[in-house]
Structure formats: structure tokens, C-alpha cells
Design a protein around this motif. Structure first.
Motif, mmCIF file in Angstrom:
data_model
loop_
_atom_site.group_PDB
_atom_site.id
_atom_site.type_symbol
_atom_site.label_atom_id
_atom_site.label_comp_id
_atom_site.label_asym_id
_atom_site.label_seq_id
_atom_site.Cartn_x
_atom_site.Cartn_y
_atom_site.Cartn_z
ATOM 1 N N LYS A 5 0.838 -1.201 0.000
ATOM 2 C CA LYS A 5 0.000 0.000 0.000
ATOM 3 C C LYS A 5 0.872 1.250 0.000
ATOM 4 C CE LYS A 5 -2.696 -0.763 3.618
ATOM 5 N NZ LYS A 5 -3.846 -0.599 4.562
ATOM 6 N N LEU A 7 0.545 5.370 0.609
ATOM 7 C CA LEU A 7 -0.282 6.445 1.136
ATOM 8 C C LEU A 7 -0.083 7.694 0.282
ATOM 9 C CD1 LEU A 7 -2.156 7.494 3.389
ATOM 10 C CD2 LEU A 7 -0.079 8.008 4.723
ATOM 11 N N VAL A 47 -4.039 4.457 -1.100
ATOM 12 C CA VAL A 47 -4.933 4.981 -0.076
ATOM 13 C C VAL A 47 -4.756 6.496 -0.060
ATOM 14 C CG1 VAL A 47 -5.497 5.075 2.375
ATOM 15 C CG2 VAL A 47 -4.868 2.894 1.322
ATOM 16 N N ALA A 49 -5.499 10.128 1.557
ATOM 17 C CA ALA A 49 -5.874 10.719 2.844
ATOM 18 C C ALA A 49 -5.578 12.218 2.825
ATOM 19 C CB ALA A 49 -5.121 10.054 3.985
ATOM 20 N N ARG A 92 -9.559 9.084 3.324
ATOM 21 C CA ARG A 92 -9.397 8.917 4.769
ATOM 22 C C ARG A 92 -8.884 10.201 5.395
ATOM 23 N NH1 ARG A 92 -7.813 3.655 5.990
ATOM 24 N NH2 ARG A 92 -7.892 4.383 8.140
ATOM 25 N N SER A 96 -6.916 8.997 11.025
ATOM 26 C CA SER A 96 -7.405 7.616 11.006
ATOM 27 C C SER A 96 -6.352 6.665 10.446
ATOM 28 C CB SER A 96 -8.699 7.517 10.198
ATOM 29 O OG SER A 96 -8.461 7.652 8.804
ATOM 30 N N VAL A 97 -5.582 7.149 9.482
ATOM 31 C CA VAL A 97 -4.500 6.335 8.919
ATOM 32 C C VAL A 97 -3.440 6.067 9.979
ATOM 33 C CG1 VAL A 97 -2.595 6.381 7.260
ATOM 34 C CG2 VAL A 97 -4.886 7.038 6.526
ATOM 35 N N GLU A 100 -4.753 3.565 12.556
ATOM 36 C CA GLU A 100 -4.824 2.197 12.040
ATOM 37 C C GLU A 100 -3.458 1.545 11.938
ATOM 38 O OE1 GLU A 100 -6.290 1.035 7.853
ATOM 39 O OE2 GLU A 100 -8.092 1.143 9.097
ATOM 40 N N LEU A 102 0.804 2.875 10.603
ATOM 41 C CA LEU A 102 1.580 3.262 9.428
ATOM 42 C C LEU A 102 2.494 2.150 8.922
ATOM 43 C CD1 LEU A 102 2.469 6.886 10.560
ATOM 44 C CD2 LEU A 102 0.799 6.217 8.812
ATOM 45 N N TYR A 105 2.084 0.561 5.381
ATOM 46 C CA TYR A 105 2.357 1.283 4.139
ATOM 47 C C TYR A 105 3.811 1.132 3.701
ATOM 48 C CZ TYR A 105 -2.228 3.264 4.788
ATOM 49 O OH TYR A 105 -3.585 3.406 4.945
#
Length: 264
Positions: A5, A7, A47, A49, A92, A96-97, A100, A102, A105
Motif C-alpha cells: 500500500k 499512502l 490509499v 488521505a 481517509r 485515522s491512517v 490504524e 503506518l 504502508y
């Protein structure tokens, strides 16, 4: 299955301080979509954000085929992608990222447009994210005005930015002591490129230039002598691109860095 993933951090700013008032701003379409396309095509999940969790506003100055080399089909595809693709609409909050985790990522990317100079440059959650990626030595890519977000990693980012607006470079330098990216080679939208924006888009002068700001923080800033020539600089985990025409080169550099990290 995705390779990992990435970010992508956008700005929520729609106005920027200029001498004598405020100017309209936003995020650049090509600087957002071109690297995201490259990441998706390379097999990475995206993702998106932002500080408040709403979708970034696209700067009208970037809403043109000119930023896609005059390729109208690419421009229309980019507009449709930004409007419709789930990766660009399931937004997002930065907080919140962080909550959850880091560690999930593989890398981070910050597009430009002048908007990051307003919020991301002084956002504490942005700073938390950058400190994590710096400590973990994970690919950290920022484009055009996006590199201004690295200021947020310092503990007094808000005060540093205020000192720059006040023209107090000495205080800004003092506030930047201990900055994680001090001594890093980096690039950012140049002063002469900014003058084009000031003269033809903002119709007003900025309070500071981007290279001067990052030099005051301790960065080793390098810009091209030719305005709007592509320029990407890689120093350790940090990957910076100078201007909108650096969209494809920074995308390639980020994908290569992510692939190297994955193979290590």
C-alpha cells in the motif's frame, strides 16, 4: 494481490496567503493522477488521505491538457479517473491512517499545487507520518510544492511557517534546529517558476519562495536553471520533484524505490 500500500496525501486548502490578501489554490491534477497511475500499474494499492478526510480541490490552473503534454485524450482520462475511480474517492483522514497503523504502508507520496504550503506544511498529523517514514527509511516522494510538507516533521512547524510569512528568517532557522531532513539534497518549485504563477495566476506575490523556506529549514535545495525542466532528486528515502513536468520522472523514481525496498 497488491505489492503493498502507498499512502497518497492530499491537501484540503483552497486559498493561500499572498501579500495583501488571499489567492485561490488547490492540488494539481496531473501531479496527482500521473504518479497514481504509475503506482497502480506497477501493482501497488493506493490509499488517499487528507487532513479533514475530504477530497482535495483541483486547482483550475491545472485543469488543462497543457499539463499532459497537449494530449487531450490523456487529460480527459485523468479527469475521469480523478472524478470516478474509487482510489480517488474513498478518502481517509490522516489521523485515522495513523490510528490504524503506518507500518502497513510501503511508501508515501504528496502531490503539489500550492495547496500543501497552506495546510500540510504545518499539519501535526502530516509530521507524525513523515517522522515514521523517515525513521523506517521508507520511500517518501513529494512533487512541486509538495516538498514543503517535509517542514511538518519539525516540532515547531506552525511557528516556522509564521516566521517565514513575517520575513523573520533568523527565527525560522532557530525553530528548525534538529529537523530530520537537514542536509538532505532536495528540490522544490523554484523562485523563478513561482514568479510565473504570481504574475499570471495569483496576480499577487507570495510571502516567501519555496527554495528559501527549505534552505532556512536546513535542506540542500537544488533547482534547475531552466524553468519547468523536469528535475527529480533522490537522497536516501527522500524523493523530490521540482515542478509539474516532473510528474512522470518522480513516478518512475518512486516505483523503482518501492520495488527495491520490496526486494531487499
Amino acid at each position: 494481490m497488491a505489492k503493498g500500500k502507498v499512502l497518497v496525501i492530499g491537501s484540503n486548502a483552497t486559498r493561500i496567503e499572498v501579500q495583501g490578501g488571499w489567492g485561490a489554490t488547490g492540488q494539481y491534477l496531473n501531479e496527482t493522477v500521473v504518479p497514481v497511475w504509475a503506482l497502480l500499474e506497477a501493482g501497488y494499492e493506493i490509499v488517499l488521505a487528507t487532513p479533514d478526510g475530504t477530497k482535495p480541490h483541483i486547482d483550475p490552473a491545472s485543469d488543462s491538457a497543457d499539463h499532459f503534454g497537449g494530449d487531450t485524450a490523456a487529460y480527459e482520462r485523468a479527469k475521469a479517473f480523478y472524478a470516478e475511480h474509487p482510489a480517488m474517492n474513498e478518502v481517509r483522514t490522516l489521523r485515522s491512517v495513523i490510528a490504524e497503523g503506518l507500518d502497513a504502508y510501503a511508501g508515501v507520496f504528496v502531490p503539489g499545487g500550492q495547496a500543501p504550503v497552506v495546510d500540510l506544511m504545518q499539519d501535526p498529523d502530516m509530521g507524525t507520518i513523515l517522522r515514521h517514514f523517515h525513521a523506517a527509511e521508507k520511500p517518501t516522494a513529494l512533487l512541486c510544492h509538495g516538498p514543503m510538507a517535509v517542514v511538518s516533521a519539525m516540532p515547531h512547524a506552525r511557528e516556522f511557517r509564521a516566521a517565514l510569512i513575517a520575513g523573520d528568517v533568523e527565527t525560522a532557522q532557530d525553530l528548525a534546529q534538529g529537523w530530520q531532513y537537514a542536509g538532505y539534497r532536495m528540490t522544490v518549485f523554484s523562485a523563478t517558476e513561482e514568479k510565473v504563477v504570481e504574475d499570471y495566476i495569483l496576480k499577487a506575490k507570495m510571502h516567501f519562495t519555496m527554495p528559501d523556506a527549505l534552505r532556512a529549514a536546513g535542506g540542500a535545495v537544488i533547482t534547475t536553471p531552466v524553468d519547468f525542466a523536469p528535475n527529480v532528486i533522490v537522497d536516501r528515502e527522500l524523493i523530490t520533484g521540482q515542478n509539474p513536468r516532473s510528474d512522470h520522472p518522480i513516478a518512475a523514481a518512486l516505483v523503482a524505490a518501492l520495488d527495491r525496498a520490496r526486494a531487499a
